[in-house]
Design a protein around this motif. Structure first.
Motif, mmCIF file in Angstrom:
data_model
loop_
_atom_site.group_PDB
_atom_site.id
_atom_site.type_symbol
_atom_site.label_atom_id
_atom_site.label_comp_id
_atom_site.label_asym_id
_atom_site.label_seq_id
_atom_site.Cartn_x
_atom_site.Cartn_y
_atom_site.Cartn_z
ATOM 1 N N HIS A 74 0.825 -1.204 0.000
ATOM 2 C CA HIS A 74 0.000 0.000 0.000
ATOM 3 C C HIS A 74 0.864 1.263 0.000
ATOM 4 O O HIS A 74 0.989 1.967 1.011
ATOM 5 C CB HIS A 74 -0.944 -0.008 1.204
ATOM 6 C CG HIS A 74 -2.108 -0.932 1.016
ATOM 7 N ND1 HIS A 74 -2.846 -1.449 2.063
ATOM 8 C CD2 HIS A 74 -2.658 -1.445 -0.115
ATOM 9 C CE1 HIS A 74 -3.801 -2.235 1.584
ATOM 10 N NE2 HIS A 74 -3.698 -2.234 0.266
ATOM 11 N N SER A 76 1.611 4.401 -3.020
ATOM 12 C CA SER A 76 1.369 4.853 -4.388
ATOM 13 C C SER A 76 2.659 4.988 -5.176
ATOM 14 O O SER A 76 2.681 4.752 -6.399
ATOM 15 C CB SER A 76 0.623 6.197 -4.363
ATOM 16 O OG SER A 76 1.394 7.198 -3.706
ATOM 17 N N HIS A 157 -10.315 -3.843 4.409
ATOM 18 C CA HIS A 157 -8.875 -3.947 4.183
ATOM 19 C C HIS A 157 -8.591 -5.283 3.502
ATOM 20 O O HIS A 157 -9.182 -6.303 3.839
ATOM 21 C CB HIS A 157 -8.114 -3.860 5.506
ATOM 22 C CG HIS A 157 -6.631 -3.701 5.337
ATOM 23 N ND1 HIS A 157 -5.806 -4.777 5.081
ATOM 24 C CD2 HIS A 157 -5.830 -2.604 5.381
ATOM 25 C CE1 HIS A 157 -4.552 -4.348 4.978
ATOM 26 N NE2 HIS A 157 -4.537 -3.036 5.150
ATOM 27 N N SER A 252 1.216 6.281 2.410
ATOM 28 C CA SER A 252 0.004 6.546 1.634
ATOM 29 C C SER A 252 -1.235 6.400 2.518
ATOM 30 O O SER A 252 -1.217 5.700 3.535
ATOM 31 C CB SER A 252 -0.082 5.587 0.448
ATOM 32 O OG SER A 252 0.952 5.859 -0.484
ATOM 33 N N ASN A 254 -3.915 4.770 2.160
ATOM 34 C CA ASN A 254 -4.503 3.435 2.288
ATOM 35 C C ASN A 254 -3.583 2.460 3.010
ATOM 36 O O ASN A 254 -3.876 1.264 3.081
ATOM 37 C CB ASN A 254 -4.870 2.872 0.918
ATOM 38 C CG ASN A 254 -3.663 2.662 0.012
ATOM 39 O OD1 ASN A 254 -2.634 3.314 0.191
ATOM 40 N ND2 ASN A 254 -3.794 1.770 -0.954
ATOM 41 N N SER A 255 -2.491 2.962 3.563
ATOM 42 C CA SER A 255 -1.573 2.128 4.343
ATOM 43 C C SER A 255 -2.045 2.089 5.784
ATOM 44 O O SER A 255 -1.936 3.083 6.517
ATOM 45 C CB SER A 255 -0.148 2.678 4.259
ATOM 46 O OG SER A 255 0.674 2.082 5.236
ATOM 47 N N SER A 256 -2.560 0.942 6.219
ATOM 48 C CA SER A 256 -3.101 0.833 7.570
ATOM 49 C C SER A 256 -2.056 1.148 8.621
ATOM 50 O O SER A 256 -2.313 1.903 9.568
ATOM 51 C CB SER A 256 -3.655 -0.580 7.796
ATOM 52 O OG SER A 256 -4.097 -0.748 9.125
#
Length: 341
Positions: A74, A76, A157, A252, A254-256
């Motif tokens: 995750h 970009s 996720h 990013s 969307n990186s948990s």
């Protein structure tokens, strides 16, 4: 896997001689340089390095195209770099021509996805992080003994979707202690729990405590599912946040694990911002800040951290130091298909 994961110890801050920065305009209160403290560990973990290397080797050694289901990790910038070198990222397998090579991302996939790949006669190279594979194995084991499996994680996720797919009829997802209070299971004496590998350690502990209070016979994995890299990066950011005026987390959206680092610093009372790159830094964030802490999620490339350091130096004189809480020397073997090539 070779691993050494010592208990985190908040060590002293050490100045990095290879990063002294004194360029830029003087700060408002004079020429005293701003301190930029780098949390260590930060950036890539072993699972991310392995996944990226798998795609890089396939691009180098096999005729294209090489398809990757979902983002390999995750971040970009990682995805854009691999795309520029010929990787083709797809959301679902029906976008992959029959018989082609497809890489499963580091987050893992469900058995249904594996079956679909076999049906389409795809050549699969599995880049699932071994620590995620461990969680999948636990899900199968707990289900086989007749337990309801409570998966602690974030809905939608990709890692959670893959784990849920191991036993969808007997696995339930919870995110908060409030979810636990509403939970209904077939047999309260046969309940097990698993966790997503990239959760906040402190918040996950609260959910587990709520589960134990509700189901005293609760059983869990033999070792924690939250991975060593997630834990180490959270320990490191907790250490530097206590002395910083602001924290910048490179990663990013969307990186948990990157989001969890940002939230942790904020819970500790320090303003924190998630930045995908140095271009996202708002100069107002560091106005008057004597100490800026910088960290990076496990999927963020180290060169992005370097760019953030340079950007901070452009905003005023800066001295860069590092605060280390753990040493990581974990290595994961590459899959056989890649080693043979």
């Amino acid at each position: 896997m070779e691993a050494r994961m010592p208990d985190p110890v908040a060590g002293p801050i050490t100045e990095k001689s290879d990063h002294p920065r004194t360029e830029g305009d003087p700060q408002e209160d004079g020429d005293t340089p701003r301190r930029v403290v780098l949390a260590d560990p930060r950036s890539y973990c072993a699972g991310v390095e392995r996944a990226i290397e798998i795609v890089e080797r396939l691009l180098r050694d096999r005729p294209g195209p090489i398809y990757v289901r979902k983002q390999i990790v995750h971040n970009s910038h990682v995805v854009a770099d691999l795309e520029s070198r010929g990787a083709e990222f797809v959301d679902e397998l029906d976008e992959v021509p029959t018989g082609s090579t497809v890489v499963f991302s580091a987050h893992g996939v469900s058995p249904a996805v594996r079956a679909a790949a076999e049906q389409r006669r795809l050549e699969v190279v599995d880049a699932t992080c071994p620590l995620v594979t461990k969680v999948h194995a636990e899900a199968r084991r707990f289900t086989a003994r007749g337990d309801t499996v409570v998966l602690i994680g974030h809905a939608d996720h990709e890692e959670v979707e893959g784990t849920l797919g191991e036993a969808p009829e007997t696995t339930v997802l919870v995110e908060t202690p409030q979810d636990v209070a509403r939970l209904e299971v077939a047999d309260p004496e046969k309940v097990s729990y698993l966790t997503q590998t990239t959760l906040a350690v402190d918040e996950t502990r609260e959910v587990i405590e709520a589960l134990r209070a509700r189901f005293p016979a609760l059983r869990g994995p033999g070792s924690e599912d939250i991975c060593y890299a997630t834990t180490n990066r959270q320990d490191a950011v907790a250490a530097v946040a206590q002395e910083a005026d602001v924290v910048l987390v490179v990663g990013s959206a969307n990186s948990s694990n990157s989001v969890r680092l940002t939230e942790l610093a904020q819970r500790l009372g320090t303003p924190a911002h998630l930045v995908d790159s140095a271009r996202d830094i708002d100069p107002d964030w560091v106005v008057g800040a004597r100490t800026v802490a910088v960290t990076a999620g496990a999927s963020a490339p180290p060169w992005l951290v370097e760019e953030v350091i340079d950007a901070l130096a452009d905003l005023g004189p800066a001295i860069v130091s590092e605060h280390s809480v753990a040493t990581e020397d974990v290595l994961f073997a590459l899959p056989r298909e890649v080693r043979e090539v």
